[in-house]
Design an enzyme around this catalytic site. Sequence first.
Site, PDB file in Angstrom:
ATOM      1  N   THR A 209       0.850  -1.188   0.000  1.00 46.42           N
ATOM      2  CA  THR A 209       0.000   0.000   0.000  1.00 46.42           C
ATOM      3  C   THR A 209       0.886   1.238   0.000  1.00 46.42           C
ATOM      4  O   THR A 209       2.069   1.166  -0.351  1.00 46.42           O
ATOM      5  CB  THR A 209      -0.959  -0.021   1.214  1.00 46.42           C
ATOM      6  OG1 THR A 209      -1.897   1.058   1.103  1.00 46.42           O
ATOM      7  CG2 THR A 209      -0.218   0.074   2.532  1.00 46.42           C
ATOM      8  N   ASN A 210       0.343   2.377   0.364  1.00 48.68           N
ATOM      9  CA  ASN A 210       1.115   3.613   0.463  1.00 48.68           C
ATOM     10  C   ASN A 210       0.612   4.437   1.640  1.00 48.68           C
ATOM     11  O   ASN A 210      -0.288   4.015   2.366  1.00 48.68           O
ATOM     12  CB  ASN A 210       1.064   4.406  -0.853  1.00 48.68           C
ATOM     13  CG  ASN A 210      -0.353   4.761  -1.241  1.00 48.68           C
ATOM     14  OD1 ASN A 210      -1.072   5.424  -0.499  1.00 48.68           O
ATOM     15  ND2 ASN A 210      -0.770   4.316  -2.432  1.00 48.68           N
ATOM     16  N   ARG A 211       1.177   5.626   1.826  1.00 52.06           N
ATOM     17  CA  ARG A 211       0.924   6.405   3.036  1.00 52.06           C
ATOM     18  C   ARG A 211      -0.232   7.388   2.887  1.00 52.06           C
ATOM     19  O   ARG A 211      -0.424   8.249   3.745  1.00 52.06           O
ATOM     20  CB  ARG A 211       2.200   7.159   3.411  1.00 52.06           C
ATOM     21  CG  ARG A 211       3.330   6.240   3.845  1.00 52.06           C
ATOM     22  CD  ARG A 211       4.682   6.924   3.769  1.00 52.06           C
ATOM     23  NE  ARG A 211       4.700   8.190   4.481  1.00 52.06           N
ATOM     24  CZ  ARG A 211       5.639   9.108   4.317  1.00 52.06           C
ATOM     25  NH1 ARG A 211       6.623   8.904   3.446  1.00 52.06           N
ATOM     26  NH2 ARG A 211       5.597  10.228   5.004  1.00 52.06           N
TER      27      ARG A 211
END
Length: 397
Positions: A209-211
Amino acid sequence: MTLADRRVVLGVSGGIACYKACTIARRLTEKGAAVDVVLTASAQEFVGPVTFEALTHRPVLTSLWQRDAALAHIELAQHSDLILVAPATANLLARAAQGLADDFLTALLLARTTRVAVAPAMNDEMFAHDATTKNLDILRARGWVVVGPAVGPLAEGQSLRPGRMSEPEHIVAIAERILRAERGALAGKQVLVTAGPTREAIDPVRVVTNRSSGRMGYEVAAAAYGRGADVTLISGPTSLDPPFGVRMVSVENTADLRDAVGDHLPQADLLVMAAAPADYLPEHPSDQKRPRTDGPLQVTLLPTDDVLEATRDRRKPGAVMVGFALETGDGIERARTKLARKHLNMIALNMANETGSGFEVETNDVTLVMADTTERLPLMSKREVAERLLDAAERML
């Protein structure tokens, strides 16, 4: 200051929810509205005029016999943009429905020539009573907007039925929508917004995923609702509360996001693609958690679909398409390349190395990139960025 040059009368009738009216007065004032508070005699038993004077920086009206205010109820009735009554007790609603004018607030309501919204607040039995139902039907037939009530704890204890006044944030959101819808190009338009990250499973526990927090997309959705749009928000996993008045569609991975956008895009007059989908997904996700004791783990990652490219043939003719880009280096040229390749009208460009911009912060430093021009915005809150972005999008509709 989304309500600058707007005048709101806030009528407060006497119930325990009066304390929430203080928050409503403050929020409307913060948005730039001139707020004139009218208190009934019973409301003053809960909250005094001085409190509202401090919050609005304007005098408070409490009586038809108030000195130097002999015709104030007529002036306010005819020269305000909205009369908002919160809380609206069962007694106030009954008197208003019957056309009584025996105090400042009911006289104002009878003389009004502007829009009215009321937020009922009372015991659940009182709200369910046939008399209250008929009174609200009468007021709705006159064009009044009824906000709530909500279900939740009452002064006398827990309740599972409507009666509790809607939360101040919800009431303010509806007031803003009423006030702004008549002026903006988004009123009545279908707006589709995406927000948040997507997650691609490695196994039942681990993900790629990402932030992204999703905050930018949520602010765009809330701002579009405030302008009178019919808003659908497609969101990946976030910890944010859904914006009031917005239809929510929850997705997990990029394929889910692609399919949801494809389903809703044909009806959309405006798409704001603020989501940050994962760029890669595991080639062989496992249906069992792999123990760490098994040693090193190698995961082959494949590119996910480009959602804008994959759904391009689903776009409504003439619709405005807005994308987001997070770049480093020569970001504007890269954004212009994406603009052309993805057939967009505008890209909101974030620079990843700018302090206070991008993921996991409440501010953003954005450049709006169009085919033949750019508009650099200073560092501002994400809600302010959302408003500026929608200003630009409205000019394209």
